[in-house]
Design a protein around this motif. Structure first.
Motif, PDB file in Angstrom:
ATOM      1  N   LEU A  21      -1.755 -11.344  -3.811  1.00 49.39           N
ATOM      2  CA  LEU A  21      -2.739 -10.256  -3.692  1.00 49.39           C
ATOM      3  C   LEU A  21      -2.074  -8.911  -3.918  1.00 49.39           C
ATOM      4  O   LEU A  21      -2.601  -8.061  -4.621  1.00 49.39           O
ATOM      5  CB  LEU A  21      -3.404 -10.288  -2.303  1.00 49.39           C
ATOM      6  CG  LEU A  21      -4.468 -11.358  -2.111  1.00 49.39           C
ATOM      7  CD1 LEU A  21      -4.898 -11.403  -0.654  1.00 49.39           C
ATOM      8  CD2 LEU A  21      -5.682 -11.111  -3.003  1.00 49.39           C
ATOM      9  N   GLU A  22      -0.902  -8.778  -3.340  1.00 47.79           N
ATOM     10  CA  GLU A  22      -0.143  -7.541  -3.495  1.00 47.79           C
ATOM     11  C   GLU A  22       0.175  -7.318  -4.967  1.00 47.79           C
ATOM     12  O   GLU A  22       0.051  -6.223  -5.495  1.00 47.79           O
ATOM     13  CB  GLU A  22       1.158  -7.652  -2.695  1.00 47.79           C
ATOM     14  CG  GLU A  22       1.689  -6.323  -2.255  1.00 47.79           C
ATOM     15  CD  GLU A  22       2.092  -6.357  -0.791  1.00 47.79           C
ATOM     16  OE1 GLU A  22       3.291  -6.363  -0.558  1.00 47.79           O
ATOM     17  OE2 GLU A  22       1.203  -6.414   0.078  1.00 47.79           O
ATOM     18  N   GLU A  23       0.577  -8.390  -5.602  1.00 49.56           N
ATOM     19  CA  GLU A  23       0.929  -8.374  -7.024  1.00 49.56           C
ATOM     20  C   GLU A  23      -0.296  -7.958  -7.855  1.00 49.56           C
ATOM     21  O   GLU A  23      -0.203  -7.099  -8.727  1.00 49.56           O
ATOM     22  CB  GLU A  23       1.376  -9.793  -7.407  1.00 49.56           C
ATOM     23  CG  GLU A  23       2.060  -9.892  -8.731  1.00 49.56           C
ATOM     24  CD  GLU A  23       3.547  -9.554  -8.652  1.00 49.56           C
ATOM     25  OE1 GLU A  23       4.122  -9.607  -7.555  1.00 49.56           O
ATOM     26  OE2 GLU A  23       4.102  -9.206  -9.701  1.00 49.56           O
ATOM     27  N   GLU A  24      -1.455  -8.552  -7.553  1.00 49.05           N
ATOM     28  CA  GLU A  24      -2.685  -8.208  -8.283  1.00 49.05           C
ATOM     29  C   GLU A  24      -3.003  -6.734  -8.114  1.00 49.05           C
ATOM     30  O   GLU A  24      -3.336  -6.043  -9.067  1.00 49.05           O
ATOM     31  CB  GLU A  24      -3.866  -9.045  -7.756  1.00 49.05           C
ATOM     32  CG  GLU A  24      -3.903 -10.451  -8.302  1.00 49.05           C
ATOM     33  CD  GLU A  24      -4.848 -11.345  -7.509  1.00 49.05           C
ATOM     34  OE1 GLU A  24      -5.807 -10.819  -6.898  1.00 49.05           O
ATOM     35  OE2 GLU A  24      -4.596 -12.564  -7.470  1.00 49.05           O
ATOM     36  N   LYS A  25      -2.892  -6.270  -6.876  1.00 46.63           N
ATOM     37  CA  LYS A  25      -3.187  -4.862  -6.592  1.00 46.63           C
ATOM     38  C   LYS A  25      -2.240  -3.952  -7.374  1.00 46.63           C
ATOM     39  O   LYS A  25      -2.636  -2.921  -7.898  1.00 46.63           O
ATOM     40  CB  LYS A  25      -3.037  -4.591  -5.083  1.00 46.63           C
ATOM     41  CG  LYS A  25      -4.367  -4.456  -4.378  1.00 46.63           C
ATOM     42  CD  LYS A  25      -4.185  -3.917  -2.978  1.00 46.63           C
ATOM     43  CE  LYS A  25      -3.643  -4.973  -2.038  1.00 46.63           C
ATOM     44  NZ  LYS A  25      -3.114  -4.467  -0.787  1.00 46.63           N
ATOM     45  N   MET A  26      -0.990  -4.384  -7.424  1.00 48.81           N
ATOM     46  CA  MET A  26       0.026  -3.568  -8.082  1.00 48.81           C
ATOM     47  C   MET A  26      -0.246  -3.423  -9.573  1.00 48.81           C
ATOM     48  O   MET A  26       0.057  -2.409 -10.174  1.00 48.81           O
ATOM     49  CB  MET A  26       1.395  -4.177  -7.856  1.00 48.81           C
ATOM     50  CG  MET A  26       2.293  -3.260  -7.061  1.00 48.81           C
ATOM     51  SD  MET A  26       3.983  -3.580  -7.385  1.00 48.81           S
ATOM     52  CE  MET A  26       4.222  -5.158  -6.591  1.00 48.81           C
ATOM     53  N   ILE A  32       4.901   0.911 -10.540  1.00 52.71           N
ATOM     54  CA  ILE A  32       5.266  -0.272  -9.755  1.00 52.71           C
ATOM     55  C   ILE A  32       5.662   0.177  -8.350  1.00 52.71           C
ATOM     56  O   ILE A  32       6.574   0.989  -8.181  1.00 52.71           O
ATOM     57  CB  ILE A  32       6.461  -1.020 -10.398  1.00 52.71           C
ATOM     58  CG1 ILE A  32       6.193  -1.298 -11.875  1.00 52.71           C
ATOM     59  CG2 ILE A  32       6.742  -2.312  -9.634  1.00 52.71           C
ATOM     60  CD1 ILE A  32       7.437  -1.757 -12.644  1.00 52.71           C
ATOM     61  N   ILE A  33       4.935  -0.342  -7.378  1.00 54.84           N
ATOM     62  CA  ILE A  33       5.201   0.033  -5.991  1.00 54.84           C
ATOM     63  C   ILE A  33       5.997  -1.079  -5.319  1.00 54.84           C
ATOM     64  O   ILE A  33       5.575  -2.238  -5.321  1.00 54.84           O
ATOM     65  CB  ILE A  33       3.884   0.299  -5.226  1.00 54.84           C
ATOM     66  CG1 ILE A  33       3.106   1.426  -5.914  1.00 54.84           C
ATOM     67  CG2 ILE A  33       4.174   0.633  -3.772  1.00 54.84           C
ATOM     68  CD1 ILE A  33       1.757   1.710  -5.311  1.00 54.84           C
ATOM     69  N   THR A  34       7.117  -0.719  -4.790  1.00 59.54           N
ATOM     70  CA  THR A  34       7.978  -1.720  -4.154  1.00 59.54           C
ATOM     71  C   THR A  34       8.051  -1.481  -2.649  1.00 59.54           C
ATOM     72  O   THR A  34       7.552  -0.486  -2.133  1.00 59.54           O
ATOM     73  CB  THR A  34       9.412  -1.634  -4.727  1.00 59.54           C
ATOM     74  OG1 THR A  34       9.841  -0.282  -4.654  1.00 59.54           O
ATOM     75  CG2 THR A  34       9.460  -2.135  -6.149  1.00 59.54           C
ATOM     76  N   LEU A  64       7.529   3.599  -9.055  1.00 58.91           N
ATOM     77  CA  LEU A  64       7.006   4.790  -8.376  1.00 58.91           C
ATOM     78  C   LEU A  64       8.167   5.645  -7.872  1.00 58.91           C
ATOM     79  O   LEU A  64       9.048   5.147  -7.178  1.00 58.91           O
ATOM     80  CB  LEU A  64       6.139   4.353  -7.188  1.00 58.91           C
ATOM     81  CG  LEU A  64       5.463   5.485  -6.426  1.00 58.91           C
ATOM     82  CD1 LEU A  64       4.212   5.940  -7.177  1.00 58.91           C
ATOM     83  CD2 LEU A  64       5.089   5.052  -5.035  1.00 58.91           C
ATOM     84  N   MET A  65       8.157   6.901  -8.249  1.00 62.14           N
ATOM     85  CA  MET A  65       9.232   7.791  -7.809  1.00 62.14           C
ATOM     86  C   MET A  65       8.691   9.015  -7.078  1.00 62.14           C
ATOM     87  O   MET A  65       9.330  10.068  -7.047  1.00 62.14           O
ATOM     88  CB  MET A  65      10.087   8.212  -9.006  1.00 62.14           C
ATOM     89  CG  MET A  65      11.053   7.131  -9.469  1.00 62.14           C
ATOM     90  SD  MET A  65      12.213   6.580  -8.183  1.00 62.14           S
ATOM     91  CE  MET A  65      13.357   7.952  -8.161  1.00 62.14           C
ATOM     92  N   THR A 256       7.375   4.452  -0.283  1.00 59.41           N
ATOM     93  CA  THR A 256       7.562   3.430  -1.307  1.00 59.41           C
ATOM     94  C   THR A 256       8.280   3.942  -2.548  1.00 59.41           C
ATOM     95  O   THR A 256       8.272   3.279  -3.581  1.00 59.41           O
ATOM     96  CB  THR A 256       6.189   2.837  -1.734  1.00 59.41           C
ATOM     97  OG1 THR A 256       5.290   3.929  -2.003  1.00 59.41           O
ATOM     98  CG2 THR A 256       5.606   1.976  -0.641  1.00 59.41           C
ATOM     99  N   ARG A 257       8.873   5.125  -2.429  1.00 59.26           N
ATOM    100  CA  ARG A 257       9.671   5.603  -3.563  1.00 59.26           C
ATOM    101  C   ARG A 257      10.760   4.585  -3.868  1.00 59.26           C
ATOM    102  O   ARG A 257      11.414   4.088  -2.963  1.00 59.26           O
ATOM    103  CB  ARG A 257      10.316   6.952  -3.197  1.00 59.26           C
ATOM    104  CG  ARG A 257      10.080   8.022  -4.210  1.00 59.26           C
ATOM    105  CD  ARG A 257      10.783   9.243  -3.748  1.00 59.26           C
ATOM    106  NE  ARG A 257      12.138   9.224  -4.287  1.00 59.26           N
ATOM    107  CZ  ARG A 257      12.686  10.270  -4.889  1.00 59.26           C
ATOM    108  NH1 ARG A 257      12.019  11.411  -4.981  1.00 59.26           N
ATOM    109  NH2 ARG A 257      13.894  10.189  -5.368  1.00 59.26           N
ATOM    110  N   PHE A 258      10.947   4.292  -5.168  1.00 58.58           N
ATOM    111  CA  PHE A 258      11.855   3.190  -5.528  1.00 58.58           C
ATOM    112  C   PHE A 258      13.282   3.461  -5.057  1.00 58.58           C
ATOM    113  O   PHE A 258      13.962   2.570  -4.572  1.00 58.58           O
ATOM    114  CB  PHE A 258      11.812   2.949  -7.033  1.00 58.58           C
ATOM    115  CG  PHE A 258      12.573   1.711  -7.448  1.00 58.58           C
ATOM    116  CD1 PHE A 258      12.214   0.460  -6.971  1.00 58.58           C
ATOM    117  CD2 PHE A 258      13.660   1.802  -8.297  1.00 58.58           C
ATOM    118  CE1 PHE A 258      12.916  -0.680  -7.341  1.00 58.58           C
ATOM    119  CE2 PHE A 258      14.370   0.670  -8.677  1.00 58.58           C
ATOM    120  CZ  PHE A 258      13.999  -0.570  -8.190  1.00 58.58           C
ATOM    121  N   LEU A 259      13.752   4.691  -5.245  1.00 53.13           N
ATOM    122  CA  LEU A 259      15.102   5.039  -4.792  1.00 53.13           C
ATOM    123  C   LEU A 259      15.103   6.462  -4.269  1.00 53.13           C
ATOM    124  O   LEU A 259      14.270   7.275  -4.670  1.00 53.13           O
ATOM    125  CB  LEU A 259      16.131   4.928  -5.933  1.00 53.13           C
ATOM    126  CG  LEU A 259      16.538   3.512  -6.369  1.00 53.13           C
ATOM    127  CD1 LEU A 259      17.432   3.600  -7.592  1.00 53.13           C
ATOM    128  CD2 LEU A 259      17.250   2.755  -5.251  1.00 53.13           C
TER     129      LEU A 259
END
Ligand SMILES: [Fe+2]
Ligand SMILES: [Fe+2]
Length: 259
Positions: A21-26, A32-34, A64-65, A256-259
């Protein structure tokens, strides 16, 4: 791709379904939200979102940054009150504790300490919340306020008859009748007991309202003046001011910023 690993006959686990579900939402998102590793650890999984494999699953997209579009938008130069409004998941307990202290005639320092004592729990992390919360605010408040918040982590577990504070009944309910604080907490309590600001931290416990009234009207607006006088709001915005805890506020702003 790997359908043969997950035959239709085998029902998917809850966590597999949640991942899907998370994957579908993404896929609907532009970026890309990690999730940070800590997020996985909290799910009982020692895992992480690895860069290359995650990207391969989302062709043509970047990580996502910045701000997370799923969260309430923060102003460019956020204030503490903005965090109260847009990032703190629940503020009733804090507002009621601070109201209790205010009505009890406590000085503004104590009222502020009560208002902020659990901000780590409502915005960030539960474990060792007193320590996290104290670090978040340390650059902006009187040293005594940060110290009191740090030490309430330990003091909560120990009674003080001189101010009518007993071990909270709620803790018996929450942690069981046999729960004993860890040795590091016992040691911290002993240190706090000897400290000149002991009573400031103790007053957080005394005003810590465990059974608050869900109908009581409390609003952060009532504390804006006290915050204004006692919290050094950075002009660049909380998170952009290069203080030792600015990164903590940015992480709450952009979790959720990637780095
Ligand atoms: Fe607390
Ligand atoms: Fe509390």
């Amino acid at each position: 791709m790997n359908e043969h690993h997950n035959p239709k006959s085998m029902p998917k686990s809850m966590s597999e379904r949640a991942d899907e579900l998370e994957e579908e939402k993404m896929h609907e998102m532009e970026r890309i939200i990690t999730k940070s590793t800590l997020g996985y650890l909290m799910d009982g999984r020692v895992e992480m979102d690895a860069g290359a494999t995650t990207m391969a699953r989302h062709p043509g997209k970047y990580f996502l940054m910045g701000e997370d579009p799923r969260l309430p938008k923060m102003p460019e130069k956020p204030t503490l009150v903005d965090y109260f409004r847009h990032r703190f998941a629940s503020t009733a307990h804090l507002l009621q504790s601070a109201t209790h202290a205010l009505k009890g005639g406590q000085p503004e320092k104590v009222v502020l300490a009560c208002l902020l004592h659990d901000i780590a729990v409502v915005s960030f992390i539960r474990c060792d919340h007193g320590y996290w919360g104290a670090q978040m605010i340390e650059p902006y408040v009187d040293e005594e306020v940060a110290w009191a918040i740090k030490m309430h982590q330990a003091l909560r577990f120990f009674p003080d008859d001189s101010v009518g504070y007993g071990y909270p009944d709620l803790y018996k309910k929450f942690f069981g009748p046999d729960y004993k604080p860890e040795p590091y907490i016992v040691e911290e309590y002993k240190r706090a007991r000897q400290h000149k600001w002991y009573m400031t931290s103790r007053l957080i416990c005394v005003n810590d309202i465990y059974s608050f009234d869900p109908n009581a009207k409390v609003n952060i607006d009532d504390f804006v003046d006290i915050i204004g006088r006692n919290f050094k709001q950075p002009k660049e915005g909380l998170g952009f001011d290069n203080s030792p805890s600015a990164h903590m506020w940015r992480t709450i702003m952009w979790p959720t910023r990637f780095l």
